[in-house]
Write a protein that holds these residues in place. Structure first.
Motif: not given
Length: 164
Positions: A107-122
């Motif tokens: 939840a803090a990754a956007p605040y610190f501007g660090t790279r964050a990864y997630g997965q979607n499958l479309n």
């Protein structure tokens, strides 16, 4: 706001409007001005200057770094700056995951501007009626948009402060 307006909003990044987040002299993120001001409340954890935010905890001890930042994050949730913590740790790194200098809550990754990864499958699905587009849906127990269709992360809903 139309879809193309969202695309343009995601593509108007100006690095000059962010402050580098550094650990041991390495830039691991970029912080928005409002959050830079918030971090000044913890001078024993962060050295905040006009040119950078530096982690002040011994960078040779990733557990100590992560623990110190986690305590700040808990306080930010208590103060209402962050809406919640996920309990999922992301690596703050200049390179790959195995070069992590700090672990911080997702939840803090956007605040610190660090790279964050997630997965979607479309994907596309063919059935007796023809070709169809399959779009992933958020789990009903997620904090953000439960049961809704996935969308780009640049429309991040958790920020409690202006993004501009």
């Amino acid at each position: 706001m139309g879809f193309i307006d969202h695309v343009h909003a995601c593509n108007c990044h100006d690095p000059a409007s962010f402050t580098p987040f550094r650990i041991d002299g390495k830039t691991v993120g970029l912080i928005r001005p409002f959050f830079t001001e918030v971090l000044q409340r913890w001078p024993d954890v962060f050295a905040v200057t006009d040119t950078a935010v530096a982690l002040m905890v011994d960078s040779n001890d990733i557990e100590a770094c992560s623990s110190a930042v986690a305590e700040v994050l808990r306080q930010l949730v208590d103060d209402g700056v962050l809406s919640h913590l996920h309990g999922e740790q992301y690596a703050a790194t200049e390179g790959n995951w195995d070069q992590a200098l700090l672990f911080l809550d997702r939840a803090a990754a956007p605040y610190f501007g660090t790279r964050a990864y997630g997965q979607n499958l479309n994907g596309f699905v063919r059935d007796e009626d023809g070709m169809k587009l399959w779009v992933a849906r958020h789990s009903v127990d997620q904090i953000h948009y439960p049961g809704h269709l996935d969308k780009p992360s640049c429309w991040w809903p958790a920020l409690r402060y202006p993004v501009g």
